[in-house]
Design a protein around this motif. Sequence first.
Motif, PDB file in Angstrom:
ATOM      1  N   ASP A  91       3.712  -2.753   3.978  1.00 38.39           N
ATOM      2  CA  ASP A  91       3.318  -4.117   3.610  1.00 38.39           C
ATOM      3  C   ASP A  91       1.965  -4.461   4.224  1.00 38.39           C
ATOM      4  O   ASP A  91       1.316  -3.609   4.842  1.00 38.39           O
ATOM      5  CB  ASP A  91       4.402  -5.118   4.023  1.00 38.39           C
ATOM      6  N   GLY A  92       1.534  -5.695   4.064  1.00 40.72           N
ATOM      7  CA  GLY A  92       0.245  -6.132   4.575  1.00 40.72           C
ATOM      8  C   GLY A  92       0.133  -6.094   6.086  1.00 40.72           C
ATOM      9  O   GLY A  92      -0.979  -6.060   6.629  1.00 40.72           O
TER      10      GLY A  92
ATOM     11  N   THR B  71       0.855  -1.180   0.000  1.00 42.38           N
ATOM     12  CA  THR B  71       0.000   0.000   0.000  1.00 42.38           C
ATOM     13  C   THR B  71       0.891   1.228   0.000  1.00 42.38           C
ATOM     14  O   THR B  71       1.831   1.316   0.798  1.00 42.38           O
ATOM     15  CB  THR B  71      -0.901   0.018   1.256  1.00 42.38           C
TER      16      THR B  71
END
Length: 75
Positions: A32-33, A11
């Motif tokens: 990151d996630g 993102t």
Amino acid sequence: LKPVPLCTPLTAKGRIEAEQRRLCRAKGFIQDGDQKILTRAEATFAVLSDEDLIMVPEGLKAEMSDLFALFKAMD
């Protein structure tokens, strides 16, 4: 900061930090996630007047307009 992995959903987020007459300062980051910030960036941009935009090639104007619309949608 950490290495940015390949083939992993990321993102990117950014915002305008300050606006002055003909300058705009922005900051952004990629995470990151797990919401870990992997990298950051900041930049200063020149704000173009209508007269300045006349000199910009049409294809680039369209790309710029699309980017600005994305930024405004994020607010």
